[in-house]
Design a protein around this motif. Sequence first.
Motif, mmCIF file in Angstrom:
data_model
loop_
_atom_site.group_PDB
_atom_site.id
_atom_site.type_symbol
_atom_site.label_atom_id
_atom_site.label_comp_id
_atom_site.label_asym_id
_atom_site.label_seq_id
_atom_site.Cartn_x
_atom_site.Cartn_y
_atom_site.Cartn_z
ATOM 1 N N GLU A 150 0.802 -1.225 0.000
ATOM 2 C CA GLU A 150 0.000 0.000 0.000
ATOM 3 C C GLU A 150 0.832 1.270 0.000
ATOM 4 O O GLU A 150 0.338 2.333 -0.352
ATOM 5 C CB GLU A 150 -0.966 0.005 1.187
ATOM 6 N N ASP A 151 2.102 1.138 0.399
ATOM 7 C CA ASP A 151 2.889 2.359 0.579
ATOM 8 C C ASP A 151 4.345 2.124 0.168
ATOM 9 O O ASP A 151 5.268 2.405 0.928
ATOM 10 C CB ASP A 151 2.784 2.764 2.063
ATOM 11 N N ALA A 152 4.517 1.594 -1.058
ATOM 12 C CA ALA A 152 5.874 1.292 -1.529
ATOM 13 C C ALA A 152 6.703 2.558 -1.619
ATOM 14 O O ALA A 152 6.202 3.604 -2.033
ATOM 15 C CB ALA A 152 5.806 0.613 -2.897
ATOM 16 N N GLU A 153 7.964 2.435 -1.206
ATOM 17 C CA GLU A 153 8.833 3.614 -1.247
ATOM 18 C C GLU A 153 9.511 3.780 -2.599
ATOM 19 O O GLU A 153 9.695 4.894 -3.079
ATOM 20 C CB GLU A 153 9.912 3.503 -0.158
ATOM 21 N N SER A 154 9.904 2.646 -3.195
ATOM 22 C CA SER A 154 10.725 2.754 -4.408
ATOM 23 C C SER A 154 9.857 2.751 -5.668
ATOM 24 O O SER A 154 8.832 2.060 -5.741
ATOM 25 C CB SER A 154 11.732 1.603 -4.463
ATOM 26 N N GLU A 155 10.316 3.485 -6.633
ATOM 27 C CA GLU A 155 9.645 3.532 -7.933
ATOM 28 C C GLU A 155 9.629 2.138 -8.569
ATOM 29 O O GLU A 155 8.635 1.727 -9.172
ATOM 30 C CB GLU A 155 10.392 4.533 -8.839
ATOM 31 N N ARG A 170 6.870 0.044 -7.080
ATOM 32 C CA ARG A 170 5.567 0.528 -7.551
ATOM 33 C C ARG A 170 5.313 0.083 -8.984
ATOM 34 O O ARG A 170 4.211 -0.353 -9.328
ATOM 35 C CB ARG A 170 5.489 2.060 -7.429
ATOM 36 N N THR A 171 6.360 0.153 -9.818
ATOM 37 C CA THR A 171 6.215 -0.266 -11.216
ATOM 38 C C THR A 171 5.933 -1.763 -11.291
ATOM 39 O O THR A 171 5.027 -2.213 -12.002
ATOM 40 C CB THR A 171 7.506 0.055 -12.008
ATOM 41 N N LEU A 216 4.609 -3.731 -9.010
ATOM 42 C CA LEU A 216 3.263 -4.048 -8.515
ATOM 43 C C LEU A 216 2.193 -3.645 -9.526
ATOM 44 O O LEU A 216 1.197 -4.355 -9.701
ATOM 45 C CB LEU A 216 3.016 -3.359 -7.162
ATOM 46 N N SER A 217 2.419 -2.543 -10.210
ATOM 47 C CA SER A 217 1.415 -2.120 -11.204
ATOM 48 C C SER A 217 1.329 -3.114 -12.353
ATOM 49 O O SER A 217 0.294 -3.237 -13.002
ATOM 50 C CB SER A 217 1.739 -0.713 -11.727
#
Length: 255
Positions: free
Chosen positions: A240-245, A248-249, A251-252
């Motif tokens: 829910e609150d990933a720090e690294s880009e 986030r990429t 997981l998307s």
Amino acid sequence: MSSPIPQTPLVAGDDAVSLTGTDLHLSFGDNHVLRGVDIHVDAGTTTTVIGPSGSGKSTLLRVLNRLYEPQQGDILIDGVSVLKDNPDQLRRRIGMVFQQFNLFPHKTVAQNVALAPRKLRGLSRDESYDLAVAQLDAVGLKHKADVRPSTLSGGQQQRVAIARALAMKPEIMFFDEATSALDPELVKGVLALMSELSQEGMTMVVVTHEMGYARDVSDSVLFMDDGAVVETGAPAKLFEDAESERLRTFLSQVL
Ligand code: ADP
Ligand code: MG
């Protein structure tokens, strides 16, 4: 398709152990596959390892049980280094389940489960057979003890592979994409069994693309990319609150 309700717990109530890897490095030629990986799995907890293909997840598991010797770093169980132990001794403490179940086709299901306990733990034929049946009962497959593996579904075969690993009474379990080769409808049963094992307090490291399992079952998640741990922590934090880009990429792409 429903199986009888198991009568036996998956694991005997032995005290759980912790597993730690510090600054693990491994290169294949000039391919620096693990670049200083740290991992700590508290006793009785489950860590899932996620990350893109080729990021070094399978290699990490193989280094942690010394199928590949780390070129730098340390591996500790309950805080005690295992690098000076005989590697075979370490591998008996860690059960491993792979994508491919590799059951012997000409042996019965029970014989597959009984083989290693007989050869490596010195049990008699009868003792190892009784152990195999009890372990099969624990994964809901006692009624399949005396048939050949090929008569089972892929999901059932994977549950046999889990029973086979548990029959060695491991202190730690590794799963490397255990559900990736299964038809979608068979994944659930194997994940349910892995969840049960987590809940029974087995110390586990699970490499998986099943983000539901990573989020809902595991105690911590470790995200690897390019041979390094990019981010690690509680599932809620990472999802829910990933720090690294990079996370986030990733997981998307997979969620
Ligand atoms: P993942 O499991 O995350 O997909 P792997 O650990 O299988 O990644 O692979 C990481 C890297 O290590 C890849 O570049 C792969 O080609 C390399 N690699 C893995 N095993 C070997 C090996 N036995 N020999 C040479 N290179 C390997
Ligand atoms: Mg892999």
